[in-house]
Design a protein around this motif. Structure first.
Motif, PDB file in Angstrom:
ATOM      1  N   VAL A   1       0.838  -1.199   0.000  1.00  0.00           N
ATOM      2  CA  VAL A   1       0.000   0.000   0.000  1.00  0.00           C
ATOM      3  C   VAL A   1       0.873   1.249   0.000  1.00  0.00           C
ATOM      4  CG1 VAL A   1      -1.677   1.312   1.375  1.00  0.00           C
ATOM      5  CG2 VAL A   1      -1.949  -1.155   1.087  1.00  0.00           C
ATOM      6  N   ARG A   2       1.945   1.227   0.769  1.00  0.00           N
ATOM      7  CA  ARG A   2       2.859   2.366   0.828  1.00  0.00           C
ATOM      8  C   ARG A   2       3.526   2.608  -0.527  1.00  0.00           C
ATOM      9  NH1 ARG A   2       6.389   0.869   5.048  1.00  0.00           N
ATOM     10  NH2 ARG A   2       4.641   1.301   6.427  1.00  0.00           N
ATOM     11  N   ASP A   3       3.903   1.542  -1.215  1.00  0.00           N
ATOM     12  CA  ASP A   3       4.506   1.685  -2.539  1.00  0.00           C
ATOM     13  C   ASP A   3       3.539   2.331  -3.526  1.00  0.00           C
ATOM     14  OD1 ASP A   3       6.913   0.650  -1.750  1.00  0.00           O
ATOM     15  OD2 ASP A   3       6.486  -1.383  -2.469  1.00  0.00           O
ATOM     16  N   VAL A   4       2.256   1.985  -3.432  1.00  0.00           N
ATOM     17  CA  VAL A   4       1.263   2.565  -4.338  1.00  0.00           C
ATOM     18  C   VAL A   4       1.109   4.058  -4.077  1.00  0.00           C
ATOM     19  CG1 VAL A   4      -1.204   2.618  -4.874  1.00  0.00           C
ATOM     20  CG2 VAL A   4      -0.009   0.435  -4.709  1.00  0.00           C
ATOM     21  N   PHE A   5       1.050   4.465  -2.812  1.00  0.00           N
ATOM     22  CA  PHE A   5       0.815   5.862  -2.497  1.00  0.00           C
ATOM     23  C   PHE A   5       2.066   6.731  -2.621  1.00  0.00           C
ATOM     24  CE2 PHE A   5      -2.980   4.144  -0.399  1.00  0.00           C
ATOM     25  CZ  PHE A   5      -3.922   4.939  -1.018  1.00  0.00           C
ATOM     26  N   GLU A   6       3.257   6.145  -2.595  1.00  0.00           N
ATOM     27  CA  GLU A   6       4.475   6.925  -2.756  1.00  0.00           C
ATOM     28  C   GLU A   6       4.640   7.417  -4.186  1.00  0.00           C
ATOM     29  OE1 GLU A   6       7.837   4.798  -1.336  1.00  0.00           O
ATOM     30  OE2 GLU A   6       7.284   5.028   0.746  1.00  0.00           O
ATOM     31  N   GLY A   7       4.137   6.688  -5.139  1.00  0.00           N
ATOM     32  CA  GLY A   7       4.161   7.140  -6.518  1.00  0.00           C
ATOM     33  C   GLY A   7       5.534   7.120  -7.148  1.00  0.00           C
ATOM     34  N   GLN A   8       6.263   6.045  -6.995  1.00  0.00           N
ATOM     35  CA  GLN A   8       7.601   5.972  -7.562  1.00  0.00           C
ATOM     36  C   GLN A   8       7.540   5.486  -8.997  1.00  0.00           C
ATOM     37  OE1 GLN A   8      10.061   3.597  -5.068  1.00  0.00           O
ATOM     38  NE2 GLN A   8       9.860   4.933  -3.327  1.00  0.00           N
ATOM     39  N   ILE A   9       8.119   6.287  -9.885  1.00  0.00           N
ATOM     40  CA  ILE A   9       8.288   5.857 -11.263  1.00  0.00           C
ATOM     41  C   ILE A   9       9.738   6.135 -11.634  1.00  0.00           C
ATOM     42  CG2 ILE A   9       5.888   6.276 -11.847  1.00  0.00           C
ATOM     43  CD1 ILE A   9       6.724   8.721 -13.394  1.00  0.00           C
ATOM     44  N   ASP A  10      10.249   5.386 -12.593  1.00  0.00           N
ATOM     45  CA  ASP A  10      11.644   5.550 -12.979  1.00  0.00           C
ATOM     46  C   ASP A  10      11.762   6.572 -14.111  1.00  0.00           C
ATOM     47  OD1 ASP A  10      10.800   4.244 -15.266  1.00  0.00           O
ATOM     48  OD2 ASP A  10      11.572   2.313 -14.631  1.00  0.00           O
ATOM     49  N   PHE A  11      12.987   6.801 -14.547  1.00  0.00           N
ATOM     50  CA  PHE A  11      13.234   7.813 -15.573  1.00  0.00           C
ATOM     51  C   PHE A  11      12.623   7.426 -16.912  1.00  0.00           C
ATOM     52  CE2 PHE A  11      16.892   8.510 -12.656  1.00  0.00           C
ATOM     53  CZ  PHE A  11      16.480   9.756 -12.207  1.00  0.00           C
ATOM     54  N   GLU A  12      12.651   6.147 -17.243  1.00  0.00           N
ATOM     55  CA  GLU A  12      12.018   5.695 -18.484  1.00  0.00           C
ATOM     56  C   GLU A  12      10.505   5.873 -18.396  1.00  0.00           C
ATOM     57  OE1 GLU A  12      13.525   4.740 -21.306  1.00  0.00           O
ATOM     58  OE2 GLU A  12      15.430   5.203 -20.344  1.00  0.00           O
ATOM     59  N   GLY A  13       9.937   5.630 -17.219  1.00  0.00           N
ATOM     60  CA  GLY A  13       8.510   5.841 -17.020  1.00  0.00           C
ATOM     61  C   GLY A  13       8.130   7.304 -17.163  1.00  0.00           C
TER      62      GLY A  13
ATOM     63  N   LYS B   1       9.652   9.466 -19.045  1.00  0.00           N
ATOM     64  CA  LYS B   1       9.722   9.747 -20.483  1.00  0.00           C
ATOM     65  C   LYS B   1       8.471   9.235 -21.186  1.00  0.00           C
ATOM     66  CE  LYS B   1      12.856   8.740 -24.340  1.00  0.00           C
ATOM     67  NZ  LYS B   1      14.091   8.043 -24.693  1.00  0.00           N
ATOM     68  N   LEU B   2       8.029   8.028 -20.822  1.00  0.00           N
ATOM     69  CA  LEU B   2       6.823   7.455 -21.404  1.00  0.00           C
ATOM     70  C   LEU B   2       5.599   8.299 -21.074  1.00  0.00           C
ATOM     71  CD1 LEU B   2       5.361   5.144 -22.875  1.00  0.00           C
ATOM     72  CD2 LEU B   2       5.300   3.942 -20.676  1.00  0.00           C
ATOM     73  N   VAL B   3       5.480   8.738 -19.827  1.00  0.00           N
ATOM     74  CA  VAL B   3       4.347   9.566 -19.417  1.00  0.00           C
ATOM     75  C   VAL B   3       4.344  10.882 -20.183  1.00  0.00           C
ATOM     76  CG1 VAL B   3       3.438  10.939 -17.497  1.00  0.00           C
ATOM     77  CG2 VAL B   3       4.026   8.558 -17.143  1.00  0.00           C
ATOM     78  N   GLU B   4       5.496  11.499 -20.334  1.00  0.00           N
ATOM     79  CA  GLU B   4       5.565  12.762 -21.069  1.00  0.00           C
ATOM     80  C   GLU B   4       5.104  12.576 -22.512  1.00  0.00           C
ATOM     81  OE1 GLU B   4       8.728  16.278 -22.258  1.00  0.00           O
ATOM     82  OE2 GLU B   4       9.416  14.548 -21.125  1.00  0.00           O
TER      83      GLU B   4
ATOM     84  N   TRP C   1       1.168   3.865 -12.145  1.00  0.00           N
ATOM     85  CA  TRP C   1       0.919   2.506 -12.614  1.00  0.00           C
ATOM     86  C   TRP C   1       2.230   1.728 -12.668  1.00  0.00           C
ATOM     87  CZ3 TRP C   1      -3.986   1.720 -12.308  1.00  0.00           C
ATOM     88  CH2 TRP C   1      -4.900   2.714 -12.631  1.00  0.00           C
ATOM     89  N   PRO C   2       2.199   0.428 -12.446  1.00  0.00           N
ATOM     90  CA  PRO C   2       3.431  -0.379 -12.453  1.00  0.00           C
ATOM     91  C   PRO C   2       4.188  -0.333 -13.782  1.00  0.00           C
ATOM     92  CG  PRO C   2       1.635  -1.628 -11.469  1.00  0.00           C
ATOM     93  CD  PRO C   2       1.032  -0.367 -12.009  1.00  0.00           C
ATOM     94  N   ILE C   3       3.515  -0.035 -14.869  1.00  0.00           N
ATOM     95  CA  ILE C   3       4.198   0.034 -16.163  1.00  0.00           C
ATOM     96  C   ILE C   3       5.232   1.170 -16.179  1.00  0.00           C
ATOM     97  CG2 ILE C   3       2.526   1.574 -17.261  1.00  0.00           C
ATOM     98  CD1 ILE C   3       2.864  -0.063 -19.815  1.00  0.00           C
ATOM     99  N   TYR C   4       5.053   2.155 -15.305  1.00  0.00           N
ATOM    100  CA  TYR C   4       5.969   3.302 -15.270  1.00  0.00           C
ATOM    101  C   TYR C   4       7.185   3.051 -14.379  1.00  0.00           C
ATOM    102  CZ  TYR C   4       1.894   5.623 -17.229  1.00  0.00           C
ATOM    103  OH  TYR C   4       0.826   5.965 -18.004  1.00  0.00           O
ATOM    104  N   ASN C   5       7.287   1.879 -13.774  1.00  0.00           N
ATOM    105  CA  ASN C   5       8.427   1.582 -12.902  1.00  0.00           C
ATOM    106  C   ASN C   5       9.048   0.245 -13.274  1.00  0.00           C
ATOM    107  OD1 ASN C   5      10.243   2.097 -10.887  1.00  0.00           O
ATOM    108  ND2 ASN C   5       8.940   1.372  -9.236  1.00  0.00           N
ATOM    109  N   LYS C   6       9.230   0.014 -14.564  1.00  0.00           N
ATOM    110  CA  LYS C   6       9.819  -1.250 -15.014  1.00  0.00           C
ATOM    111  C   LYS C   6      11.341  -1.246 -14.958  1.00  0.00           C
ATOM    112  CE  LYS C   6       6.268  -3.044 -18.046  1.00  0.00           C
ATOM    113  NZ  LYS C   6       5.964  -3.525 -19.392  1.00  0.00           N
TER     114      LYS C   6
END
Length: 102
Positions: A9-21, A23-26, A72-77
């Motif tokens: 639950v903490r991981d979901v609310f922290e909102g961690q995404i990586d640098f590639e994520g 870039k994908l979001v942008e 979303w988990p796709i943003y932290n691969k």
């Protein structure tokens, strides 16, 4: 068991995404808002209905929001592998306002 659930639950609310994520979001935001804006404009122009164009634009913006804002988990691969902290000692002999700190 409860600790593992709390960590998830903490991981979901922290909102961690990586640098590639990031870039994908942008890219997703730029493409989806451009497409939605063009569709809303064209529909509004050809049907001569500004209300429909605004609703299409708002719906597309809301969909883009739901697609990109939650972590979303796709943003932290590709998480960043940080180096471990080496055995560093705290700095010594620091002088502030002519007072030696321990």
């Amino acid at each position: 068991m409860a600790e593992q659930l709390l960590d998830q639950v903490r991981d979901v609310f922290e909102g961690q995404i990586d640098f590639e994520g990031q870039k994908l979001v942008e890219n997703l935001v730029n493409i989806s808002l451009s497409v939605v804006g063009a569709i809303a404009f064209l529909v509004g122009y050809f049907l001569q209905d500004i209300k429909l164009a605004v609703y299409i634009g708002l719906a597309g913006t809301a969909a883009t929001f739901l697609l990109t804002v939650p972590p979303w988990p796709i943003y932290n691969k590709n998480p960043v592998k940080w180096l471990p902290v080496a055995g560093t000692a705290p700095p010594t002999n620091i002088v502030i306002d002519e007072n030696m700190l321990p």
